[in-house]
Design an enzyme around this catalytic site. Structure first.
Site, PDB file in Angstrom:
ATOM      1  N   THR A 491      20.876  70.053 -56.133  1.00 31.71           N
ATOM      2  CA  THR A 491      21.342  70.120 -57.517  1.00 31.71           C
ATOM      3  C   THR A 491      22.104  68.871 -57.947  1.00 31.71           C
ATOM      4  O   THR A 491      22.109  68.533 -59.128  1.00 31.71           O
ATOM      5  CB  THR A 491      22.237  71.352 -57.711  1.00 31.71           C
ATOM      6  OG1 THR A 491      23.327  71.291 -56.796  1.00 31.71           O
ATOM      7  CG2 THR A 491      21.452  72.623 -57.484  1.00 31.71           C
ATOM      8  N   CYS A 492      22.793  68.216 -57.028  1.00 27.07           N
ATOM      9  CA  CYS A 492      23.560  67.030 -57.413  1.00 27.07           C
ATOM     10  C   CYS A 492      22.654  65.888 -57.860  1.00 27.07           C
ATOM     11  O   CYS A 492      23.105  64.960 -58.534  1.00 27.07           O
ATOM     12  CB  CYS A 492      24.439  66.570 -56.253  1.00 27.07           C
ATOM     13  SG  CYS A 492      25.700  67.778 -55.785  1.00 27.07           S
TER      14      CYS A 492
END
Length: 525
Positions: A491-492
């Protein structure tokens, strides 16, 4: 040795004397008493020191346990600064040079002109709504970066030098845990960068976990058990403040907390998965409301007001006065809309005043304490004056991003790695977009949240404006050859790790399983 001599010398003297045994015992007790007191004092001191040492050890041990809990893996030490470039101005009919000289625009250190809010307002008749909003949003971010006082006092430390604001929450108690931790945070510390950890999950917060926390928390505020919000009368997905939220004794504290979260999200440049009615945004901005806003609160009541205005009242006895019955958990109280309202009958001449007062009471006075608490929390982070340059539509875009997901825009702004490409020869990518186009908005939002940590995309850039831990970061699809594993998300970095499946059915089943069965939790998959 000194102690021994002090004891035994009297004993020898007593043995050689002819005194009575009672006199000898009294003398011995008299000598031993200070020794016992000294020994007792020494033992008490030793025990006290031992207890203090044990307490200190216990505190250190509990602190280490909390730190281990807050960082199952080492949390990020350095905050990654998101560099937000100034809005790029399309070529308008108005010359920016003249605006710069007449309206006080300034030039950034990089030599790019940065317009102020006055020059932006002057361009509203010459640019698109999206362009104007983008410029105003960038202006707000620059103002927020100056600090709560607008940079008038001594400037605070740069964001990269401020300590992390560490939040440790349980995913199934995210609202309560977050509320309790934010209650003890000072207004100044609220400007520190967040580092969020979900208990029992493995995830390094380089931005993705924080965005997921915002998304999960913003959904939880609508949980019926808190009795804070209720569904709009106009649809089944937007929410309005509940008039009887006072059934929850902590409701005003909760509304202040929600306002703080909204302000913190604006400061951090994160989107909330919150769907408020347009009236809520108008009330946050303290904008005037009209009876038309009643449509989202009570459709039938709104229709009644419209009927009242559209029809003649001569000869019609409605038995209406300038008062209203306020219901409070089964009990009713008559409230006057104006002085001596109980005695004032609604007529053709004063019906518009009656409608305006009644709508204002229903939309404002009946929930004013809740909105005051919400605005108080928001003001802890964002000066409300800065938001007055936005209307309710723009505030909705600031807080929640685009309301729908455009698959064509998504596909156009996706990057492929490790062998994938958007060509007819790449069957997995072809199947992927075929699957996405067959899904409804909810499923698309679930996939987007699975990969990026939020189901929202910025307005007006759309997927082109997606952000990662280090700034702008497009949606990525990365190929792996092991087709026995489930898809995975970073997700980052907005990355979907998609195995090279052999059939469309495998892709469909495994991607759906990854989205739903992993619960979008940050753990090893």
């Amino acid at each position: 040795m000194v102690g021994v001599l002090l004891v035994h010398r009297p004993l020898l003297a007593a043995g050689s004397s002819s005194g009575s045994s009672s006199s000898s015992s009294s003398s011995l007790a008299h000598v031993l008493q200070p020794v016992f007191l000294l020994a007792w004092a020494w033992m008490s001191t030793v025990m006290m020191v031992s207890v203090l040492a044990l307490c200190s050890w216990h505190r250190r041990r509990m602190q280490r346990r909390r730190e281990d809990l807050a960082a199952a893996i080492q949390l990020s030490i350095n905050d990654h600064i998101v560099s937000i470039p100034p809005g790029i101005l399309p070529a308008p009919p108005v010359r920016l040079e003249s605006l710069h000289s007449s309206r006080g625009g300034r030039v950034s250190p990089a030599g790019i002109e940065v317009p102020n809010i006055k020059s932006i307002e002057d361009l509203k008749d010459h640019l698109s709504i999206g362009s104007i909003f983008r410029m105003k949003r960038d202006w707000l971010r620059r103002e927020l970066s100056k600090g709560r006082d607008g940079g008038k006092a001594e400037p605070s430390l740069p964001r990269s030098e401020r300590r992390l604001l560490q939040i440790v929450v349980r995913r199934d108690h995210v609202f309560q845990d977050s509320y309790l931790q934010f209650a003890s945070i000072s207004d100044d510390d609220l400007r520190n960068p967040l580092s969020v950890h979900f208990v029992g999950e493995v995830g390094r917060d380089d931005g993705g976990v924080t965005r997921d926390w915002y998304s999960v928390l913003s959904k939880e505020i609508f949980n019926p058990q808190y009795a804070l919000f209720t569904l709009s009368a106009a649809d089944d997905y937007t929410f309005q403040i509940k008039q009887n939220s006072g059934v929850n004794p902590d409701h005003l504290d909760f509304f202040q907390f929600i306002g703080t979260i909204v302000g913190k999200a604006l400061l951090d440049g994160c989107l909330l998965d919150a769907h408020f009615t347009r009236l809520v945004y108008k009330r946050i901005l303290d904008k005037p409301v009209t009876y038309h806003d009643m449509a989202s609160v009570d459709v039938q009541f709104y229709k009644s007001l419209c009927w009242l205005l559209e029809n003649k009242l001569e000869g019609v006895d409605l038995s209406l006065t300038f008062s209203v019955d306020k219901e409070n958990f089964g009990a009713y109280e008559e409230v006057e809309l104006k002085e001596k309202g109980k005695e004032m009958v609604v007529t053709e001449q004063n019906k518009r005043e009656y409608v305006d007062l009644l709508a204002s009471w229903r939309l404002k006075e009946s929930v004013e304490p809740q909105f005051q608490a919400l605005r108080t929390g928001l003001a802890r982070v964002v000066d409300p004056i800065l938001l007055q340059h936005f209307d309710e539509n723009e505030l909705e875009w600031l807080i929640g991003g685009l309301p729908t997901i455009d698959t064509a825009d998504w596909r156009k702004n996706t990057v492929y790695k490790a062998g994938y490409s958007d060509t007819s020869e790449c069957h997995v990518i072809r199947w992927f977009w075929q699957l996405i186009e067959s899904w409804d908005q909810e499923m698309r939002a679930r996939l987007l949240q699975f990969v990026t940590g939020t189901s929202k995309v910025p307005f007006p850039e759309g997927f082109k404006g997606l952000r990662g831990s280090e700034g702008l970061r497009s949606f990525h699809i990365v190929r792996v050859s092991d087709s026995t594993r489930l898809p995975q998300a970073h997700t980052c970095f907005n990355e979907l790790i998609l195995p090279d499946y052999d059939t469309y059915e495998e892709l469909h089943n495994n991607l759906t399983t990854a989205i739903f069965e992993t619960g979008n939790q940050f753990q090893l998959r």
